[in-house]
Motif scaffolding. Structure first.
Motif, PDB file in Angstrom:
ATOM      1  N   THR A 161       6.713   4.330   0.132  1.00  0.00           N
ATOM      2  CA  THR A 161       6.756   5.115  -1.228  1.00  0.00           C
ATOM      3  C   THR A 161       7.189   6.351  -1.026  1.00  0.00           C
ATOM      4  O   THR A 161       7.638   6.966   0.168  1.00  0.00           O
ATOM      5  CB  THR A 161       5.246   5.205  -1.709  1.00  0.00           C
ATOM      6  N   PRO A 216       1.548   7.751  -5.614  1.00  0.00           N
ATOM      7  CA  PRO A 216       2.791   7.581  -4.725  1.00  0.00           C
ATOM      8  C   PRO A 216       3.141   5.981  -5.563  1.00  0.00           C
ATOM      9  O   PRO A 216       2.476   5.151  -5.668  1.00  0.00           O
ATOM     10  CB  PRO A 216       2.507   7.428  -3.394  1.00  0.00           C
ATOM     11  N   HIS A 217       4.449   6.153  -5.848  1.00  0.00           N
ATOM     12  CA  HIS A 217       5.135   5.120  -6.053  1.00  0.00           C
ATOM     13  C   HIS A 217       6.718   4.752  -5.223  1.00  0.00           C
ATOM     14  O   HIS A 217       7.044   5.547  -4.618  1.00  0.00           O
ATOM     15  CB  HIS A 217       5.978   4.866  -7.559  1.00  0.00           C
ATOM     16  N   SER A 218       6.928   3.558  -5.206  1.00  0.00           N
ATOM     17  CA  SER A 218       8.038   3.137  -4.589  1.00  0.00           C
ATOM     18  C   SER A 218       9.417   3.795  -4.951  1.00  0.00           C
ATOM     19  O   SER A 218       9.488   4.236  -6.280  1.00  0.00           O
ATOM     20  CB  SER A 218       8.364   1.690  -4.498  1.00  0.00           C
TER      21      SER A 218
END
Length: 225
Positions: free
Chosen positions: A53, A79-81
């Protein structure tokens, strides 16, 4: 942060100076600009790649409104990719960057009406020095065996990932050679895994972000024709 943002350089490369229209894939450009903003934050030490992430490493504002808007949004979210972030950020980003470039006198907004009611905006160049510098740096990178500086290597990698080689005025064998060289730059800079992060010419933290974002763009655009 000072100087010209990577996202601005990508946009100027993609738009024809005379017609003020995009000459490359709009989806590729939008994804590339979203990635460029994230790369800019990584270069500024604000964003890092961890456990698949992108995370905020330092929430301190950079002083650049567009970057700080993204930084604030990331800090307030989970959090994101990288793939998720480029999709989340690409909508509306181009208009924001075009507006900023208009305010600074780099391009101008030509509002035209087609069929009597459809508004079409063109953005011909006013001050070509910004784009000229980006093209000069890329041309040098493409014709030299040396690995360019950190920002130019990042720009070259984003051009390749976004499939913007036509914006460099290249086609046929020249375009194939340019793509090969852009891949070499990405490899030599440590973005593609062909050299170790310890041998990379850029900071490992930045290389990880750029490598992850390049993969995200390629996955979103699908196989090359």
């Amino acid at each position: 942060m000072t100087g010209v943002a990577l996202a601005e350089e990508l946009l100027l490369l993609a738009y024809d100076d005379e017609t003020g229209k995009a000459t490359t894939s709009r989806i590729g450009l939008d994804l590339g600009m979203a990635a460029a903003v994230l790369v800019e934050l990584a270069l500024a030490g604000r964003v890092a790649y961890a456990d698949g992430t992108l995370v905020v490493a330092d929430p301190t504002p950079t002083g650049e409104p567009i970057l700080d808007g993204v930084l604030s949004r990331m800090a307030a979210d989970t959090p994101h990719s990288p793939a998720s972030w480029v999709q989340r950020l690409r909508h509306g980003l181009r208009d924001a960057i075009l507006g900023d470039l208009c305010d600074r006198g780099v391009v101008r907004d030509v509002d035209e009406t087609e069929l009597g009611f459809i508004h079409v905006h063109r953005y011909p160049a006013v001050d070509g020095t910004v784009e000229a510098d980006a093209r000069r740096r890329l041309a040098t990178a493409l014709t030299s065996d040396d690995v360019p500086d950190e920002r130019t290597a990042a720009l070259a990698t984003l051009v390749a990932a976004s499939r913007m080689e036509p914006a460099l005025g290249l086609d046929g064998a020249a375009a194939v050679d340019a793509h090969r060289r852009l891949d070499e730059i990405a490899g030599g800079a440590g973005f593609s895994g062909t050299v170790s992060l310890e041998e990379s010419v850029v900071r490992p933290s930045v290389a990880l972000v750029i490598a992850a974002l390049g993969q995200a763009i390629n996955a979103a655009l699908g196989p090359r024709a």
